[in-house]
Design a protein around this motif. Structure first.
Motif, PDB file in Angstrom:
ATOM      1  N   HIS A 143      -6.467   8.768  -0.792  1.00 13.88           N
ATOM      2  CA  HIS A 143      -6.390   9.356   0.540  1.00 13.88           C
ATOM      3  C   HIS A 143      -7.249   8.572   1.523  1.00 13.88           C
ATOM      4  CE1 HIS A 143      -6.921  12.469   3.719  1.00 13.88           C
ATOM      5  NE2 HIS A 143      -5.657  12.725   3.418  1.00 13.88           N
ATOM      6  N   ASP A 144      -8.436   8.166   1.091  1.00 17.09           N
ATOM      7  CA  ASP A 144      -9.305   7.364   1.953  1.00 17.09           C
ATOM      8  C   ASP A 144      -8.664   6.014   2.272  1.00 17.09           C
ATOM      9  OD1 ASP A 144     -11.191   9.345   2.016  1.00 17.09           O
ATOM     10  OD2 ASP A 144     -12.456   8.484   0.436  1.00 17.09           O
ATOM     11  N   ARG A 145      -8.014   5.399   1.276  1.00 18.94           N
ATOM     12  CA  ARG A 145      -7.335   4.124   1.510  1.00 18.94           C
ATOM     13  C   ARG A 145      -6.226   4.285   2.539  1.00 18.94           C
ATOM     14  NH1 ARG A 145      -5.725   1.850  -4.303  1.00 18.94           N
ATOM     15  NH2 ARG A 145      -4.014   1.034  -3.028  1.00 18.94           N
ATOM     16  N   ALA A 146      -5.492   5.379   2.457  1.00 13.88           N
ATOM     17  CA  ALA A 146      -4.409   5.618   3.415  1.00 13.88           C
ATOM     18  C   ALA A 146      -4.969   5.770   4.829  1.00 13.88           C
ATOM     19  CB  ALA A 146      -3.621   6.869   3.012  1.00 13.88           C
ATOM     20  N   ASN A 165       0.562   4.065  -2.748  1.00 15.76           N
ATOM     21  CA  ASN A 165      -0.245   5.175  -2.248  1.00 15.76           C
ATOM     22  C   ASN A 165       0.658   6.270  -1.665  1.00 15.76           C
ATOM     23  OD1 ASN A 165      -2.101   6.859  -0.939  1.00 15.76           O
ATOM     24  ND2 ASN A 165      -3.427   5.142  -0.384  1.00 15.76           N
ATOM     25  N   PRO A 166       0.780   7.393  -2.328  1.00 10.31           N
ATOM     26  CA  PRO A 166       1.668   8.462  -1.842  1.00 10.31           C
ATOM     27  C   PRO A 166       1.170   9.118  -0.552  1.00 10.31           C
ATOM     28  CG  PRO A 166       0.371   9.230  -3.701  1.00 10.31           C
ATOM     29  CD  PRO A 166       0.105   7.758  -3.584  1.00 10.31           C
ATOM     30  N   PHE A 167      -0.097   8.901  -0.198  1.00  9.79           N
ATOM     31  CA  PHE A 167      -0.623   9.526   1.005  1.00  9.79           C
ATOM     32  C   PHE A 167      -0.342   8.713   2.277  1.00  9.79           C
ATOM     33  CE2 PHE A 167      -3.496  11.123  -2.377  1.00  9.79           C
ATOM     34  CZ  PHE A 167      -3.225  12.477  -2.233  1.00  9.79           C
ATOM     35  N   LEU A 168       0.127   7.480   2.126  1.00 11.14           N
ATOM     36  CA  LEU A 168       0.434   6.653   3.298  1.00 11.14           C
ATOM     37  C   LEU A 168       1.911   6.782   3.632  1.00 11.14           C
ATOM     38  CD1 LEU A 168      -0.719   4.598   5.348  1.00 11.14           C
ATOM     39  CD2 LEU A 168       0.097   2.788   3.829  1.00 11.14           C
ATOM     40  N   VAL A 169       2.191   7.284   4.802  1.00  6.39           N
ATOM     41  CA  VAL A 169       3.571   7.484   5.254  1.00  6.39           C
ATOM     42  C   VAL A 169       3.885   6.423   6.303  1.00  6.39           C
ATOM     43  CG1 VAL A 169       5.206   9.084   6.304  1.00  6.39           C
ATOM     44  CG2 VAL A 169       3.348   9.960   4.861  1.00  6.39           C
ATOM     45  N   VAL A 170       4.924   5.625   6.057  1.00  8.85           N
ATOM     46  CA  VAL A 170       5.304   4.580   7.011  1.00  8.85           C
ATOM     47  C   VAL A 170       6.637   4.933   7.637  1.00  8.85           C
ATOM     48  CG1 VAL A 170       4.006   2.769   5.847  1.00  8.85           C
ATOM     49  CG2 VAL A 170       6.363   3.200   5.188  1.00  8.85           C
ATOM     50  N   GLU A 171       6.788   4.571   8.886  1.00  2.28           N
ATOM     51  CA  GLU A 171       7.990   4.922   9.648  1.00  2.28           C
ATOM     52  C   GLU A 171       8.527   3.671  10.330  1.00  2.28           C
ATOM     53  OE1 GLU A 171       6.559   7.835  12.329  1.00  2.28           O
ATOM     54  OE2 GLU A 171       6.034   9.272  10.775  1.00  2.28           O
ATOM     55  N   PRO A 172       9.326   2.841   9.621  1.00  2.00           N
ATOM     56  CA  PRO A 172       9.910   1.656  10.247  1.00  2.00           C
ATOM     57  C   PRO A 172      10.778   2.048  11.427  1.00  2.00           C
ATOM     58  CG  PRO A 172      10.145   1.581   7.858  1.00  2.00           C
ATOM     59  CD  PRO A 172       9.687   2.969   8.210  1.00  2.00           C
ATOM     60  N   GLU A 204       0.830  -1.205   0.000  1.00  2.00           N
ATOM     61  CA  GLU A 204       0.000   0.000   0.000  1.00  2.00           C
ATOM     62  C   GLU A 204       0.865   1.255   0.000  1.00  2.00           C
ATOM     63  OE1 GLU A 204      -3.515   2.136  -0.204  1.00  2.00           O
ATOM     64  OE2 GLU A 204      -3.193  -0.031  -0.393  1.00  2.00           O
ATOM     65  N   ALA A 205       1.976   1.235   0.743  1.00  2.00           N
ATOM     66  CA  ALA A 205       2.858   2.407   0.791  1.00  2.00           C
ATOM     67  C   ALA A 205       3.506   2.664  -0.571  1.00  2.00           C
ATOM     68  CB  ALA A 205       3.925   2.201   1.860  1.00  2.00           C
ATOM     69  N   GLU A 206       3.823   1.578  -1.302  1.00  2.00           N
ATOM     70  CA  GLU A 206       4.424   1.744  -2.618  1.00  2.00           C
ATOM     71  C   GLU A 206       3.428   2.332  -3.624  1.00  2.00           C
ATOM     72  OE1 GLU A 206       5.806  -2.125  -3.627  1.00  2.00           O
ATOM     73  OE2 GLU A 206       7.701  -1.918  -2.553  1.00  2.00           O
ATOM     74  N   CYS A 242       2.169   3.987  10.949  1.00  2.00           N
ATOM     75  CA  CYS A 242       1.610   4.557   9.716  1.00  2.00           C
ATOM     76  C   CYS A 242       0.948   5.894  10.017  1.00  2.00           C
ATOM     77  CB  CYS A 242       0.584   3.611   9.095  1.00  2.00           C
ATOM     78  SG  CYS A 242       1.284   2.078   8.476  1.00  2.00           S
ATOM     79  N   ALA A 243       1.075   6.794   9.087  1.00  2.00           N
ATOM     80  CA  ALA A 243       0.413   8.089   9.195  1.00  2.00           C
ATOM     81  C   ALA A 243      -0.102   8.483   7.817  1.00  2.00           C
ATOM     82  CB  ALA A 243       1.385   9.146   9.734  1.00  2.00           C
ATOM     83  N   VAL A 244      -1.015   9.422   7.805  1.00  2.00           N
ATOM     84  CA  VAL A 244      -1.586   9.903   6.553  1.00  2.00           C
ATOM     85  C   VAL A 244      -1.029  11.291   6.266  1.00  2.00           C
ATOM     86  CG1 VAL A 244      -3.715  10.422   5.300  1.00  2.00           C
ATOM     87  CG2 VAL A 244      -3.684   8.606   7.031  1.00  2.00           C
ATOM     88  N   MET A 245      -0.545  11.479   5.053  1.00  2.00           N
ATOM     89  CA  MET A 245       0.008  12.779   4.665  1.00  2.00           C
ATOM     90  C   MET A 245      -1.054  13.861   4.864  1.00  2.00           C
ATOM     91  SD  MET A 245       1.553  13.970   0.978  1.00  2.00           S
ATOM     92  CE  MET A 245       2.796  12.666   1.017  1.00  2.00           C
ATOM     93  N   ALA A 246      -0.659  14.928   5.552  1.00  2.00           N
ATOM     94  CA  ALA A 246      -1.608  15.999   5.860  1.00  2.00           C
ATOM     95  C   ALA A 246      -1.856  16.851   4.616  1.00  2.00           C
ATOM     96  CB  ALA A 246      -1.059  16.867   6.985  1.00  2.00           C
ATOM     97  N   VAL A 247      -3.066  16.771   4.136  1.00  2.00           N
ATOM     98  CA  VAL A 247      -3.483  17.616   3.000  1.00  2.00           C
ATOM     99  C   VAL A 247      -4.912  18.062   3.261  1.00  2.00           C
ATOM    100  CG1 VAL A 247      -1.985  16.524   1.283  1.00  2.00           C
ATOM    101  CG2 VAL A 247      -4.257  15.592   1.708  1.00  2.00           C
ATOM    102  N   SER A 248      -5.278  19.188   2.721  1.00  4.95           N
ATOM    103  CA  SER A 248      -6.660  19.642   2.859  1.00  4.95           C
ATOM    104  C   SER A 248      -7.550  18.871   1.899  1.00  4.95           C
ATOM    105  CB  SER A 248      -6.758  21.142   2.558  1.00  4.95           C
ATOM    106  OG  SER A 248      -6.422  21.405   1.217  1.00  4.95           O
ATOM    107  N   ARG A 249      -8.766  18.597   2.345  1.00  2.00           N
ATOM    108  CA  ARG A 249      -9.681  17.827   1.511  1.00  2.00           C
ATOM    109  C   ARG A 249      -9.963  18.544   0.199  1.00  2.00           C
ATOM    110  NH1 ARG A 249     -10.949  12.475   1.465  1.00  2.00           N
ATOM    111  NH2 ARG A 249     -12.977  12.138   0.462  1.00  2.00           N
ATOM    112  N   GLY A 250      -9.962  19.866   0.258  1.00  2.00           N
ATOM    113  CA  GLY A 250     -10.250  20.621  -0.955  1.00  2.00           C
ATOM    114  C   GLY A 250      -9.155  20.514  -1.999  1.00  2.00           C
ATOM    115  N   SER A 251      -7.921  20.187  -1.564  1.00  2.00           N
ATOM    116  CA  SER A 251      -6.816  20.091  -2.521  1.00  2.00           C
ATOM    117  C   SER A 251      -6.796  18.767  -3.266  1.00  2.00           C
ATOM    118  CB  SER A 251      -5.485  20.272  -1.785  1.00  2.00           C
ATOM    119  OG  SER A 251      -5.271  19.199  -0.879  1.00  2.00           O
TER     120      SER A 251
END
Length: 418
Positions: free
Chosen positions: A263-266, A46-53, A42-44, A244-253
């Motif tokens: 974004h929903d998948r993330a 989905n650019p909105f999913l941020v993983v921190e090993p 999913e991380a590969e 895991c975290a979700v990249m902070a973006v405004s819904r309008g963007s």
């Protein structure tokens, strides 16, 4: 993990489980390495999913990143096979959902009626999905019993389905080569029956063989440690799954349906990871509380606690507990123990219920002390255990011996001779 495969998108066909719930349940069911692989994929994608090993040495997540492309997991293989079939959306969604309910050995140990009650899906839709799943490779996958597993394997080997079903109901007769009785029951000549017997002897007892490359190594996610004053502490092992975290973006963007879907998948994946951690911690705490003698006494005895009792104590559904136990383990005293071994129905004993673990250890001890010339047969072990007050059948002794990976008395005698 694509959203289009989720049950939430086919509610109009009768499946009412939300996509977020589905994601959480699927991730909870996966063994540790498979879960790490799912997050890595999913991380590969989905650019909105941020993983921190976690920092440090190689982790389960690192292993997943290295092996995701090279090795196809059982779940990936089944999803690929389902996608190749022309199915209506509800049946396809049900089949994909059932993939997430499989045990690591390929069995489906959750009743369809329970899943129907939990998800709101019509039983007919789940039955159709199960039929699709059982048509996939490896043969026997999705079976709910040994007999059904062997039936599916016989059918895959070319035996007509009704004959395969009837044959699976006469396993004892095949084992004892009772050709006359089988011929009367199945209406087949001995030549056909001998062919079926030869096939049965070559089948394993589960859809997925341990040497088939499908079974994930057991990687502990929890640790139980003895602290000050003998208090037990339970914690998640670092690095087993990434944060895991979700990249902070405004819904309008988020312009366009595709970006919003990613974004929903993330968000669903991040929430599923948190839910998995919280559930495993609760279960680990319950294990530490009910099995303190096991951890404080250096792993000598286990208190019988059924899954139904544990689910009631934890206020979760028994099927949720089953998902959480599948393919999971904990670390205690530098030893890895499957979570499932701490939940079992007790056998009646002289001083109360005895856990299968304790009975297996007694069997191991008896075999370790046996004469090399006359190894103990299962019936003799059974008789001794009954003499000690354990209400156990010979077939249960054989089952426990196989769980311990101990050959039969014939095999042990032959090994010692050669």
């Amino acid at each position: 993990m694509a959203a289009k495969s989720g049950l939430g998108l086919v509610q109009r066909q009768g499946l009412v489980l939300t996509e977020a719930m589905r994601q959480s349940l699927v991730l909870l069911r996966l063994p540790t390495l498979a879960a790490a692989e799912a997050i890595a994929r999913e991380a590969e994608e989905n650019p909105f999913l941020v993983v921190e090993p976690a920092p440090g040495g190689p982790t389960a997540y690192d292993y997943a990143l290295d092996t995701t492309v090279a090795n196809e997991s059982l779940g990936e293989s089944l999803h690929r096979q389902i996608a190749l079939q022309r199915l209506d959306p509800a049946t396809e969604a049900a089949a994909r959902y059932l993939v997430g309910e499989l045990r690591e050995d390929g069995y489906l140990d959750v009743a369809l009626s329970d899943l129907a009650a939990e998800t709101g899906a019509p039983i007919a839709v789940l039955e159709a999905g199960l039929a699709v799943l059982q048509s996939c490779e490896p043969a026997g996958v999705g079976a709910r019993s040994l007999a059904e597993c062997l039936e599916l394997k016989l059918a895959d080997a070319g035996i007509e389905r009704s004959l395969a079903r009837a044959s699976a109901e006469h396993l004892d007769d095949f084992a004892e080569a009772r050709w006359a009785r089988l011929s009367r029951s199945l209406g087949q000549p001995q030549t056909v029956l001998e062919k079926i017997a030869a096939l049965l002897r070559g089948f394993g007892s589960a859809p997925v063989r341990e040497d088939g490359g499908w079974v994930d190594p057991l990687v502990p996610e929890l640790a139980v440690e003895v602290g000050v004053q003998g208090r037990l502490a339970v914690a998640l092992l670092p690095g087993r799954l990434p944060a895991c975290a979700v990249m902070a973006v405004s819904r309008g963007s988020l312009e366009g349906e595709a970006l919003r879907a990613l974004h929903d998948r993330a968000r669903r994946m991040a929430a599923a990871v948190i839910a998995r951690r919280e559930t495993l911690l609760r279960i680990g705490a319950h294990i530490a509380e009910t099995q303190s003698a096991f951890f404080l006494g250096r792993h000598r005895t286990i208190v019988p606690v059924s899954r139904a009792e544990a689910a009631a104590a934890l206020a979760i559904h028994p099927t949720t507990l089953g998902r959480a136990l599948a393919g999971k383990a904990l670390l205690a005293g530098n030893q890895v123990f499957p979570l499932g071994m701490f939940f079992s129905r007790g056998l009646p004993g002289a001083e109360g219920a005895v856990s299968p673990f304790d009975v297996q250890q007694r069997i191991r001890a008896m075999i370790a002390q046996e004469s090399s010339d006359t190894p103990l047969a299962d019936d003799r072990i059974c008789a001794q255990l009954q003499k000690e007050g354990v209400d156990i059948a010979r077939r249960t002794v054989a089952k426990y011996r196989k769980c311990l990976r101990i050959p039969s008395s014939f095999g042990r005698k032959r090994r010692k001779v050669t």
